[in-house]
Design a protein around this motif. Structure first.
Motif, PDB file in Angstrom:
ATOM      1  N   MET A  54      41.336  36.927  31.080  1.00  0.00           N
ATOM      2  CA  MET A  54      40.574  35.746  31.477  1.00  0.00           C
ATOM      3  C   MET A  54      39.741  36.030  32.717  1.00  0.00           C
ATOM      4  SD  MET A  54      43.308  32.616  30.971  1.00  0.00           S
ATOM      5  CE  MET A  54      42.118  31.460  31.610  1.00  0.00           C
ATOM      6  N   VAL A  55      38.586  35.418  32.775  1.00  0.00           N
ATOM      7  CA  VAL A  55      37.698  35.568  33.915  1.00  0.00           C
ATOM      8  C   VAL A  55      38.255  34.795  35.097  1.00  0.00           C
ATOM      9  CG1 VAL A  55      35.390  35.064  34.805  1.00  0.00           C
ATOM     10  CG2 VAL A  55      35.679  35.887  32.457  1.00  0.00           C
ATOM     11  N   GLY A  56      38.309  35.429  36.280  1.00  0.00           N
ATOM     12  CA  GLY A  56      38.789  34.774  37.490  1.00  0.00           C
ATOM     13  C   GLY A  56      37.676  34.644  38.514  1.00  0.00           C
ATOM     14  N   ILE A  57      37.993  33.981  39.641  1.00  0.00           N
ATOM     15  CA  ILE A  57      36.950  33.777  40.656  1.00  0.00           C
ATOM     16  C   ILE A  57      36.547  35.099  41.314  1.00  0.00           C
ATOM     17  CG2 ILE A  57      37.586  31.379  41.067  1.00  0.00           C
ATOM     18  CD1 ILE A  57      38.971  32.244  43.628  1.00  0.00           C
ATOM     19  N   LYS A  58      37.418  36.114  41.258  1.00  0.00           N
ATOM     20  CA  LYS A  58      37.043  37.441  41.792  1.00  0.00           C
ATOM     21  C   LYS A  58      35.894  38.022  40.978  1.00  0.00           C
ATOM     22  CE  LYS A  58      41.544  38.810  43.705  1.00  0.00           C
ATOM     23  NZ  LYS A  58      42.637  39.814  43.638  1.00  0.00           N
ATOM     24  N   ASP A  59      35.975  37.855  39.648  1.00  0.00           N
ATOM     25  CA  ASP A  59      34.924  38.368  38.765  1.00  0.00           C
ATOM     26  C   ASP A  59      33.602  37.656  39.021  1.00  0.00           C
ATOM     27  OD1 ASP A  59      36.781  40.058  37.191  1.00  0.00           O
ATOM     28  OD2 ASP A  59      37.583  38.121  36.540  1.00  0.00           O
ATOM     29  N   ILE A  60      33.671  36.351  39.235  1.00  0.00           N
ATOM     30  CA  ILE A  60      32.447  35.576  39.505  1.00  0.00           C
ATOM     31  C   ILE A  60      31.857  35.992  40.845  1.00  0.00           C
ATOM     32  CG2 ILE A  60      31.514  33.248  39.866  1.00  0.00           C
ATOM     33  CD1 ILE A  60      33.808  32.208  38.086  1.00  0.00           C
ATOM     34  N   ALA A  61      32.738  36.192  41.852  1.00  0.00           N
ATOM     35  CA  ALA A  61      32.276  36.603  43.178  1.00  0.00           C
ATOM     36  C   ALA A  61      31.567  37.944  43.119  1.00  0.00           C
ATOM     37  CB  ALA A  61      33.460  36.660  44.146  1.00  0.00           C
ATOM     38  N   SER A  62      32.148  38.868  42.340  1.00  0.00           N
ATOM     39  CA  SER A  62      31.549  40.194  42.207  1.00  0.00           C
ATOM     40  C   SER A  62      30.181  40.109  41.536  1.00  0.00           C
ATOM     41  CB  SER A  62      32.485  41.092  41.397  1.00  0.00           C
ATOM     42  OG  SER A  62      31.901  42.354  41.152  1.00  0.00           O
ATOM     43  N   GLN A  63      30.080  39.311  40.474  1.00  0.00           N
ATOM     44  CA  GLN A  63      28.826  39.164  39.748  1.00  0.00           C
ATOM     45  C   GLN A  63      27.759  38.470  40.599  1.00  0.00           C
ATOM     46  OE1 GLN A  63      28.256  40.370  36.767  1.00  0.00           O
ATOM     47  NE2 GLN A  63      26.244  39.487  36.356  1.00  0.00           N
ATOM     48  N   ALA A  64      28.199  37.507  41.424  1.00  0.00           N
ATOM     49  CA  ALA A  64      27.242  36.739  42.225  1.00  0.00           C
ATOM     50  C   ALA A  64      26.918  37.415  43.553  1.00  0.00           C
ATOM     51  CB  ALA A  64      27.796  35.336  42.485  1.00  0.00           C
ATOM     52  N   GLY A  65      27.725  38.417  43.930  1.00  0.00           N
ATOM     53  CA  GLY A  65      27.497  39.101  45.196  1.00  0.00           C
ATOM     54  C   GLY A  65      27.841  38.238  46.399  1.00  0.00           C
ATOM     55  N   VAL A  66      28.885  37.397  46.249  1.00  0.00           N
ATOM     56  CA  VAL A  66      29.328  36.528  47.351  1.00  0.00           C
ATOM     57  C   VAL A  66      30.826  36.688  47.516  1.00  0.00           C
ATOM     58  CG1 VAL A  66      27.468  34.850  46.976  1.00  0.00           C
ATOM     59  CG2 VAL A  66      29.677  34.546  45.815  1.00  0.00           C
ATOM     60  N   SER A  67      31.373  36.067  48.538  1.00  0.00           N
ATOM     61  CA  SER A  67      32.810  36.150  48.783  1.00  0.00           C
ATOM     62  C   SER A  67      33.583  35.239  47.825  1.00  0.00           C
ATOM     63  CB  SER A  67      33.128  35.741  50.223  1.00  0.00           C
ATOM     64  OG  SER A  67      32.854  34.360  50.416  1.00  0.00           O
ATOM     65  N   ILE A  68      34.877  35.531  47.706  1.00  0.00           N
ATOM     66  CA  ILE A  68      35.749  34.703  46.849  1.00  0.00           C
ATOM     67  C   ILE A  68      35.802  33.275  47.375  1.00  0.00           C
ATOM     68  CG2 ILE A  68      38.146  34.350  46.117  1.00  0.00           C
ATOM     69  CD1 ILE A  68      38.437  37.411  46.050  1.00  0.00           C
TER      70      ILE A  68
END
Length: 323
Positions: A1-15
Protein backbone atom coordinates in the motif's frame (compact mmCIF):
# COMPACT_ATOMS: atom_id res chain seq x y z
CA UNK A 1 0.00 0.00 0.00
CA UNK A 2 1.08 3.54 -0.72
CA UNK A 3 2.07 5.50 2.41
CA UNK A 4 2.75 9.16 3.14
CA UNK A 5 6.51 8.46 2.78
CA UNK A 6 5.92 7.49 -0.86
CA UNK A 7 3.88 10.64 -1.49
CA UNK A 8 6.55 12.79 0.20
CA UNK A 9 9.25 11.26 -1.97
CA UNK A 10 7.23 11.80 -5.16
CA UNK A 11 6.33 15.38 -4.21
CA UNK A 12 9.82 16.28 -3.00
CA UNK A 13 8.55 17.49 0.40
CA UNK A 14 8.83 16.31 3.99
CA UNK A 15 6.56 13.67 5.53
CA UNK A 16 5.16 16.28 7.94
CA UNK A 17 4.19 18.52 5.01
CA UNK A 18 2.28 15.64 3.41
CA UNK A 19 0.58 14.93 6.73
CA UNK A 20 -0.48 18.56 7.08
CA UNK A 21 -1.78 18.60 3.52
CA UNK A 22 -3.81 15.41 3.89
CA UNK A 23 -5.37 16.75 7.10
CA UNK A 24 -6.26 20.10 5.55
CA UNK A 25 -3.94 22.01 7.89
CA UNK A 26 -3.50 25.77 7.35
CA UNK A 27 0.25 25.24 7.86
CA UNK A 28 0.49 24.26 4.17
CA UNK A 29 -0.06 26.68 1.30
CA UNK A 30 -3.05 25.88 -0.90
CA UNK A 31 -0.84 25.44 -3.97
CA UNK A 32 1.31 22.85 -2.15
CA UNK A 33 -1.72 21.10 -0.71
CA UNK A 34 -3.37 20.80 -4.13
CA UNK A 35 -0.20 19.35 -5.65
CA UNK A 36 0.17 16.81 -2.85
CA UNK A 37 -3.49 15.81 -3.05
CA UNK A 38 -3.17 15.28 -6.80
CA UNK A 39 -0.13 13.05 -6.33
CA UNK A 40 -1.90 11.11 -3.55
CA UNK A 41 -4.86 10.56 -5.87
CA UNK A 42 -2.66 9.43 -8.75
CA UNK A 43 -0.89 6.96 -6.45
CA UNK A 44 -4.25 5.62 -5.17
CA UNK A 45 -3.40 6.55 -1.59
CA UNK A 46 -5.87 5.24 1.01
CA UNK A 47 -5.65 6.81 4.49
CA UNK A 48 -4.89 4.46 7.37
CA UNK A 49 -7.94 5.08 9.53
CA UNK A 50 -6.65 3.13 12.51
CA UNK A 51 -3.44 5.13 12.57
CA UNK A 52 -5.26 8.44 12.26
CA UNK A 53 -7.61 7.42 15.06
CA UNK A 54 -4.74 6.62 17.41
CA UNK A 55 -3.18 10.00 16.72
CA UNK A 56 -6.32 12.12 16.92
CA UNK A 57 -8.32 9.98 19.40
CA UNK A 58 -11.35 10.70 17.23
CA UNK A 59 -12.96 8.90 14.30
CA UNK A 60 -15.94 11.17 13.56
CA UNK A 61 -17.99 7.98 13.33
CA UNK A 62 -21.10 7.18 15.36
CA UNK A 63 -22.32 3.60 15.67
CA UNK A 64 -26.07 2.99 15.47
CA UNK A 65 -26.85 -0.38 17.04
CA UNK A 66 -29.95 -2.18 15.75
CA UNK A 67 -31.35 -5.62 16.57
CA UNK A 68 -31.70 -6.30 12.84
CA UNK A 69 -32.13 -4.42 9.56
CA UNK A 70 -35.33 -6.16 8.46
CA UNK A 71 -38.38 -4.38 7.06
CA UNK A 72 -38.87 -0.70 6.39
CA UNK A 73 -39.05 0.28 10.06
CA UNK A 74 -35.57 1.79 10.36
CA UNK A 75 -35.40 3.79 7.13
CA UNK A 76 -36.69 7.18 8.34
CA UNK A 77 -34.94 6.85 11.69
CA UNK A 78 -31.56 6.28 10.04
CA UNK A 79 -32.20 9.16 7.65
CA UNK A 80 -32.78 11.45 10.63
CA UNK A 81 -29.56 10.22 12.24
CA UNK A 82 -27.32 10.49 9.19
CA UNK A 83 -28.53 13.92 8.04
CA UNK A 84 -28.21 15.42 11.51
CA UNK A 85 -24.78 13.91 12.11
CA UNK A 86 -23.63 15.11 8.70
CA UNK A 87 -24.36 18.72 9.60
CA UNK A 88 -21.96 18.35 12.52
CA UNK A 89 -19.18 16.61 10.60
CA UNK A 90 -19.91 13.05 11.70
CA UNK A 91 -20.76 9.90 9.74
CA UNK A 92 -22.87 6.92 10.78
CA UNK A 93 -22.18 3.21 10.66
CA UNK A 94 -24.92 0.68 11.41
CA UNK A 95 -23.89 -2.09 13.78
CA UNK A 96 -25.40 -5.43 14.81
CA UNK A 97 -24.11 -8.40 16.77
CA UNK A 98 -22.00 -8.75 19.91
CA UNK A 99 -18.60 -8.38 18.23
CA UNK A 100 -19.46 -4.85 17.15
CA UNK A 101 -19.94 -3.87 20.82
CA UNK A 102 -16.15 -3.66 21.09
CA UNK A 103 -16.14 -0.69 18.70
CA UNK A 104 -16.99 1.49 21.71
CA UNK A 105 -14.25 0.59 24.23
CA UNK A 106 -11.68 0.21 21.44
CA UNK A 107 -12.52 3.76 20.29
CA UNK A 108 -13.27 2.72 16.72
CA UNK A 109 -16.35 4.95 17.02
CA UNK A 110 -16.81 8.14 19.00
CA UNK A 111 -20.19 7.22 20.42
CA UNK A 112 -23.21 4.94 20.12
CA UNK A 113 -26.94 5.27 19.54
CA UNK A 114 -28.56 2.04 20.73
CA UNK A 115 -31.88 0.58 19.57
CA UNK A 116 -30.95 -3.04 20.12
CA UNK A 117 -32.78 -5.11 22.72
CA UNK A 118 -29.98 -7.72 22.61
CA UNK A 119 -27.36 -5.20 23.78
CA UNK A 120 -27.08 -6.00 27.53
CA UNK A 121 -27.96 -3.14 29.87
CA UNK A 122 -25.10 -4.07 32.21
CA UNK A 123 -22.65 -3.68 29.33
CA UNK A 124 -24.04 -0.25 28.43
CA UNK A 125 -23.73 0.86 32.06
CA UNK A 126 -20.14 -0.40 32.19
CA UNK A 127 -19.22 1.61 29.09
CA UNK A 128 -21.01 4.67 30.48
CA UNK A 129 -18.91 4.47 33.65
CA UNK A 130 -15.84 4.63 31.42
CA UNK A 131 -17.12 7.99 30.11
CA UNK A 132 -18.06 6.63 26.70
CA UNK A 133 -20.80 8.57 24.88
CA UNK A 134 -24.10 6.66 24.61
CA UNK A 135 -27.70 7.50 23.70
CA UNK A 136 -30.36 4.81 24.17
CA UNK A 137 -33.70 4.62 22.39
CA UNK A 138 -35.08 1.40 23.87
CA UNK A 139 -34.66 1.37 27.64
CA UNK A 140 -34.53 3.52 30.77
CA UNK A 141 -31.31 3.45 32.80
CA UNK A 142 -30.47 4.89 36.18
CA UNK A 143 -27.11 6.13 34.91
CA UNK A 144 -26.85 9.90 34.56
CA UNK A 145 -24.13 9.33 31.98
CA UNK A 146 -26.53 7.86 29.42
CA UNK A 147 -28.97 10.05 27.50
CA UNK A 148 -32.45 8.67 26.70
CA UNK A 149 -34.60 9.47 23.66
CA UNK A 150 -37.76 7.42 24.11
CA UNK A 151 -41.17 7.22 22.48
CA UNK A 152 -44.14 8.41 24.52
CA UNK A 153 -45.62 4.91 24.61
CA UNK A 154 -47.92 5.76 27.49
CA UNK A 155 -49.73 8.54 25.65
CA UNK A 156 -49.86 6.54 22.42
CA UNK A 157 -51.32 3.46 24.10
CA UNK A 158 -53.91 5.52 25.95
CA UNK A 159 -54.99 7.27 22.75
CA UNK A 160 -55.35 3.94 20.94
CA UNK A 161 -57.45 2.30 23.64
CA UNK A 162 -59.69 5.33 24.20
CA UNK A 163 -60.42 5.31 20.47
CA UNK A 164 -61.12 1.57 20.40
CA UNK A 165 -63.30 1.54 23.52
CA UNK A 166 -65.41 4.43 22.23
CA UNK A 167 -66.84 1.88 19.75
CA UNK A 168 -68.22 -0.21 22.68
CA UNK A 169 -66.69 -3.56 21.69
CA UNK A 170 -67.91 -6.72 23.38
CA UNK A 171 -64.30 -7.84 23.96
CA UNK A 172 -60.82 -6.38 23.51
CA UNK A 173 -57.65 -8.21 22.47
CA UNK A 174 -54.04 -7.06 22.85
CA UNK A 175 -51.47 -8.59 20.48
CA UNK A 176 -48.07 -8.22 22.12
CA UNK A 177 -44.56 -7.79 20.77
CA UNK A 178 -41.42 -9.69 21.88
CA UNK A 179 -41.25 -9.89 25.67
CA UNK A 180 -37.65 -8.61 25.71
CA UNK A 181 -38.35 -5.27 23.99
CA UNK A 182 -38.87 -2.06 25.94
CA UNK A 183 -41.54 -0.52 23.71
CA UNK A 184 -43.64 -3.69 23.68
CA UNK A 185 -43.44 -4.13 27.45
CA UNK A 186 -44.41 -0.52 28.17
CA UNK A 187 -47.34 -0.60 25.72
CA UNK A 188 -48.60 -3.86 27.19
CA UNK A 189 -48.31 -2.65 30.79
CA UNK A 190 -50.15 0.60 30.04
CA UNK A 191 -52.83 -1.20 28.00
CA UNK A 192 -53.55 -3.64 30.84
CA UNK A 193 -53.60 -0.79 33.34
CA UNK A 194 -56.11 1.14 31.22
CA UNK A 195 -58.38 -1.86 30.60
CA UNK A 196 -58.41 -2.94 34.24
CA UNK A 197 -59.95 0.40 35.17
CA UNK A 198 -63.17 -0.78 33.57
CA UNK A 199 -64.58 -3.87 35.26
CA UNK A 200 -67.18 -4.41 32.56
CA UNK A 201 -64.60 -4.69 29.77
CA UNK A 202 -63.36 -8.20 29.01
CA UNK A 203 -59.90 -8.43 27.47
CA UNK A 204 -57.41 -11.09 26.46
CA UNK A 205 -53.69 -10.92 25.69
CA UNK A 206 -52.43 -12.80 22.63
CA UNK A 207 -48.74 -13.46 22.11
CA UNK A 208 -47.05 -11.80 19.14
CA UNK A 209 -43.52 -10.82 18.14
CA UNK A 210 -43.94 -7.71 15.95
CA UNK A 211 -44.01 -9.79 12.74
CA UNK A 212 -46.76 -10.13 10.16
CA UNK A 213 -46.86 -13.89 10.74
CA UNK A 214 -47.65 -13.44 14.44
CA UNK A 215 -50.48 -11.07 13.48
CA UNK A 216 -51.91 -13.77 11.20
CA UNK A 217 -51.76 -16.31 14.03
CA UNK A 218 -53.56 -13.91 16.37
CA UNK A 219 -56.26 -13.27 13.76
CA UNK A 220 -56.77 -17.01 13.34
CA UNK A 221 -57.34 -17.45 17.09
CA UNK A 222 -59.87 -14.62 17.16
CA UNK A 223 -61.67 -15.76 14.01
CA UNK A 224 -62.06 -19.31 15.31
CA UNK A 225 -64.08 -17.97 18.27
CA UNK A 226 -66.57 -16.45 15.82
CA UNK A 227 -67.08 -13.38 18.00
CA UNK A 228 -68.59 -10.16 16.68
CA UNK A 229 -67.77 -6.52 17.43
CA UNK A 230 -64.41 -7.23 19.03
CA UNK A 231 -61.54 -4.77 19.26
CA UNK A 232 -57.86 -5.57 18.68
CA UNK A 233 -54.91 -3.43 19.73
CA UNK A 234 -51.81 -4.64 17.86
CA UNK A 235 -48.71 -3.22 19.49
CA UNK A 236 -47.24 -2.51 16.06
CA UNK A 237 -48.55 -2.06 12.50
CA UNK A 238 -46.76 -5.12 11.11
CA UNK A 239 -48.94 -7.46 13.17
CA UNK A 240 -52.07 -5.50 12.23
CA UNK A 241 -51.19 -6.00 8.55
CA UNK A 242 -50.82 -9.73 9.24
CA UNK A 243 -54.33 -9.72 10.67
CA UNK A 244 -55.62 -8.09 7.47
CA UNK A 245 -53.99 -10.86 5.41
CA UNK A 246 -55.64 -13.63 7.40
CA UNK A 247 -59.06 -11.99 7.75
CA UNK A 248 -59.24 -11.43 3.98
CA UNK A 249 -59.84 -15.19 3.72
CA UNK A 250 -62.80 -15.08 6.12
CA UNK A 251 -66.27 -13.53 6.17
CA UNK A 252 -65.34 -11.22 9.05
CA UNK A 253 -65.42 -7.52 8.19
CA UNK A 254 -62.67 -5.26 9.47
CA UNK A 255 -64.12 -2.13 11.03
CA UNK A 256 -67.37 -3.87 11.92
CA UNK A 257 -66.91 -7.43 13.17
CA UNK A 258 -63.28 -6.84 14.15
CA UNK A 259 -61.96 -3.34 14.89
CA UNK A 260 -58.16 -3.07 14.61
CA UNK A 261 -55.64 -0.40 15.59
CA UNK A 262 -51.86 -0.57 15.23
CA UNK A 263 -48.86 1.43 16.39
CA UNK A 264 -46.07 3.07 14.30
CA UNK A 265 -47.93 4.52 11.27
CA UNK A 266 -45.68 2.52 8.96
CA UNK A 267 -45.51 3.29 5.24
CA UNK A 268 -47.47 0.19 4.23
CA UNK A 269 -50.26 0.89 6.73
CA UNK A 270 -51.17 4.07 4.86
CA UNK A 271 -52.30 2.22 1.76
CA UNK A 272 -54.21 -0.85 2.97
CA UNK A 273 -58.02 -0.85 2.91
CA UNK A 274 -59.93 -0.21 5.03
CA UNK A 275 -57.50 2.45 6.23
CA UNK A 276 -55.66 1.20 9.33
CA UNK A 277 -56.08 3.29 12.46
CA UNK A 278 -52.72 3.60 14.22
CA UNK A 279 -50.51 5.64 16.53
CA UNK A 280 -48.13 7.99 14.77
CA UNK A 281 -44.79 9.55 15.68
CA UNK A 282 -41.93 10.92 13.63
CA UNK A 283 -39.28 8.25 13.04
CA UNK A 284 -37.15 10.89 11.36
CA UNK A 285 -37.33 13.15 14.41
CA UNK A 286 -36.54 10.21 16.71
CA UNK A 287 -33.30 9.64 14.80
CA UNK A 288 -32.52 13.35 14.46
CA UNK A 289 -32.97 14.03 18.19
CA UNK A 290 -30.80 11.00 19.06
CA UNK A 291 -28.08 12.38 16.76
CA UNK A 292 -28.34 15.82 18.37
CA UNK A 293 -27.91 14.26 21.82
CA UNK A 294 -24.83 12.23 20.89
CA UNK A 295 -23.21 15.31 19.31
CA UNK A 296 -23.95 17.30 22.47
CA UNK A 297 -22.30 14.60 24.60
CA UNK A 298 -19.25 14.61 22.33
CA UNK A 299 -18.97 18.38 22.57
CA UNK A 300 -19.32 18.35 26.34
CA UNK A 301 -22.58 20.29 26.41
CA UNK A 302 -25.68 19.32 28.46
CA UNK A 303 -27.82 16.63 26.80
CA UNK A 304 -31.17 16.22 28.54
CA UNK A 305 -33.23 13.11 27.92
CA UNK A 306 -36.28 13.60 25.71
CA UNK A 307 -39.51 11.89 24.63
CA UNK A 308 -40.92 11.73 21.11
CA UNK A 309 -44.62 12.61 21.12
CA UNK A 310 -47.29 10.35 19.65
CA UNK A 311 -50.62 11.16 17.96
CA UNK A 312 -53.69 9.20 16.92
CA UNK A 313 -54.44 8.44 13.26
CA UNK A 314 -58.10 7.55 12.87
CA UNK A 315 -59.17 4.96 10.31
CA UNK A 316 -61.99 2.82 8.96
CA UNK A 317 -60.41 -0.24 10.58
CA UNK A 318 -61.98 1.04 13.81
CA UNK A 319 -64.86 3.26 12.73
CA UNK A 320 -65.98 1.15 9.79
CA UNK A 321 -66.58 2.29 6.24
CA UNK A 322 -69.01 5.20 6.27
CA UNK A 323 -71.94 5.04 3.84
Amino acid sequence: MVGIKDIASQAGVSISTVSYALNNSPKVKEETRSRIMKIADEMNYIPNMAGRTLKRQQTNLIGVYLTNYGGSFYGSLLEGVTKTLGRHGYDMIVCSGTKSHLFLPEKLIDGAIILDATFPTAEIEKYAERELNIVVLDRELESEKVCHVLLDNQAGTTLALDYLLAQSPTKTYIVTGPDHTYDSNIRLAIAKQELERFEHIEYEVLEGNFTKESGMRAAKKIAEKNEKNVAVFCLNDEMAIGMYDYLAKTDLEIGKDIRIIGFDHSEVSRYIQPRLATVDYSMYKWGAVAAEKIVALLEGTPAKSERIYTTLIRGESVEGVQD
